[in-house]
Design a protein around this motif. Sequence first.
Motif, short mmCIF file in Angstrom:
data_model
loop_
_atom_site.label_atom_id
_atom_site.label_comp_id
_atom_site.label_asym_id
_atom_site.label_seq_id
_atom_site.Cartn_x
_atom_site.Cartn_y
_atom_site.Cartn_z
N PRO A 2 0.82 -1.23 0.00
CA PRO A 2 0.00 0.00 0.00
C PRO A 2 0.85 1.27 0.00
CG PRO A 2 -0.81 -1.53 1.65
CD PRO A 2 0.47 -2.10 1.12
N LEU A 3 2.01 1.23 0.63
CA LEU A 3 2.90 2.40 0.65
C LEU A 3 3.46 2.66 -0.76
CD1 LEU A 3 4.82 1.69 3.97
CD2 LEU A 3 2.92 3.27 3.60
N LEU A 4 3.84 1.60 -1.47
CA LEU A 4 4.29 1.75 -2.85
C LEU A 4 3.16 2.28 -3.73
CD1 LEU A 4 6.38 -1.52 -3.29
CD2 LEU A 4 7.26 0.81 -3.42
N TYR A 5 1.97 1.71 -3.58
CA TYR A 5 0.82 2.15 -4.35
C TYR A 5 0.57 3.66 -4.13
CZ TYR A 5 -0.93 -2.59 -5.48
OH TYR A 5 -1.10 -3.85 -5.98
N GLU A 6 0.54 4.05 -2.87
CA GLU A 6 0.23 5.44 -2.52
C GLU A 6 1.29 6.38 -3.07
OE1 GLU A 6 0.44 9.15 -0.73
OE2 GLU A 6 1.87 7.62 -0.09
N ALA A 7 2.56 6.02 -2.93
CA ALA A 7 3.64 6.89 -3.39
C ALA A 7 3.61 7.06 -4.91
CB ALA A 7 5.00 6.34 -2.95
N ALA A 13 2.54 -14.85 -2.81
CA ALA A 13 2.69 -13.40 -2.96
C ALA A 13 1.55 -12.71 -2.24
CB ALA A 13 2.69 -13.02 -4.44
N PRO A 14 1.80 -11.52 -1.67
CA PRO A 14 0.71 -10.81 -1.00
C PRO A 14 -0.40 -10.48 -1.99
CG PRO A 14 2.76 -9.52 -0.92
CD PRO A 14 3.06 -10.79 -1.64
N ASP A 15 -1.64 -10.70 -1.57
CA ASP A 15 -2.79 -10.37 -2.41
C ASP A 15 -2.97 -8.87 -2.37
OD1 ASP A 15 -5.19 -10.01 -3.71
OD2 ASP A 15 -6.29 -11.48 -2.53
N THR A 16 -2.78 -8.23 -3.49
CA THR A 16 -2.87 -6.78 -3.57
C THR A 16 -3.91 -6.41 -4.63
OG1 THR A 16 -1.02 -6.82 -5.12
CG2 THR A 16 -0.50 -6.44 -2.80
N SER A 17 -5.04 -7.06 -4.55
CA SER A 17 -6.10 -6.93 -5.57
C SER A 17 -6.55 -5.49 -5.77
CB SER A 17 -7.31 -7.77 -5.19
OG SER A 17 -6.97 -9.11 -5.12
N GLY A 61 -13.30 -2.34 -14.62
CA GLY A 61 -14.20 -3.45 -14.34
C GLY A 61 -13.53 -4.82 -14.26
N VAL A 62 -12.22 -4.88 -14.34
CA VAL A 62 -11.49 -6.14 -14.28
C VAL A 62 -10.69 -6.19 -12.99
CG1 VAL A 62 -9.71 -7.56 -15.40
CG2 VAL A 62 -11.29 -6.22 -16.80
N GLU A 63 -10.77 -7.33 -12.29
CA GLU A 63 -9.99 -7.48 -11.06
C GLU A 63 -8.60 -8.00 -11.39
OE1 GLU A 63 -9.97 -9.61 -6.66
OE2 GLU A 63 -11.32 -10.37 -8.20
N TYR A 64 -7.60 -7.34 -10.83
CA TYR A 64 -6.21 -7.77 -10.94
C TYR A 64 -5.73 -8.12 -9.55
CZ TYR A 64 -6.43 -5.73 -15.58
OH TYR A 64 -6.78 -5.45 -16.87
N LYS A 65 -5.12 -9.28 -9.42
CA LYS A 65 -4.72 -9.76 -8.10
C LYS A 65 -3.43 -9.14 -7.60
CE LYS A 65 -4.52 -13.87 -5.32
NZ LYS A 65 -4.86 -15.22 -5.14
N TYR A 66 -2.57 -8.66 -8.52
CA TYR A 66 -1.27 -8.11 -8.14
C TYR A 66 -1.05 -6.77 -8.82
CZ TYR A 66 -0.83 -13.01 -6.96
OH TYR A 66 -1.06 -14.25 -6.44
N GLY A 67 -0.20 -5.95 -8.21
CA GLY A 67 0.18 -4.69 -8.82
C GLY A 67 1.00 -4.93 -10.07
N TYR A 68 1.44 -3.86 -10.69
CA TYR A 68 2.17 -3.98 -11.95
C TYR A 68 3.45 -3.15 -11.89
CZ TYR A 68 0.08 0.57 -12.81
OH TYR A 68 -0.30 1.88 -12.70
N SER A 69 4.33 -3.44 -12.81
CA SER A 69 5.56 -2.68 -12.99
C SER A 69 5.61 -2.15 -14.41
CB SER A 69 6.79 -3.57 -12.75
OG SER A 69 6.80 -4.03 -11.42
#
Length: 191
Positions: free
Chosen positions: A8-13, A98-102, A107-115
Amino acid sequence: MPTTADVPLLYEAHQRIHGFPRMLGSLDCTHWDWAACSTAWKGQHHRDEHDGPSLILQAIASQDLWIWHAYFGMAGANNDIAVLQSSNLFDDVIDGVAPDTSFYANGVEYKYGYSLTDGSYPEWATLVETLSCPDDEKEMYFKKKQESVRKDIERAFGVLKKRWSIIDQPSMILEKSKMRNSFVRVSFCIT
């Protein structure tokens, strides 16, 4: 690797600084000359744009220079896709630990973040590459924005090369294990 608390910290930043929601960082590879490579190994560590053998480092870095994934060296083709396929980057995803970071997008669910990546990587949901031929203003804007954000990984490589000569100059160490241990000790002290 980022923990459930780190994600969540990476997402927020990345959302706050770059405007990219649910982004984990930028992925790329860098190469440097391996001057002390033994004659027997030279063909295994060759890349077309280098005159001699080279070493490769695959990394993902965030905007604050946190290199949270690093895969060092490998014999073979030494191109980004071959390195991606042999690295341990997605082992946790494959193993189901891997941590679930859905999150949802369009409208599509992604289970992991992206790079973010350059255009040389496969089309996977966890890798978002630069658009090669944007068709309209919206796509051109996205391409410009993504290319500016991908400078995070280039900046991280620049800092590594500036601070530690093992990556800036041709490596004079013969054994890959010694080079890897030298790199691992210093690379995670950037921030």
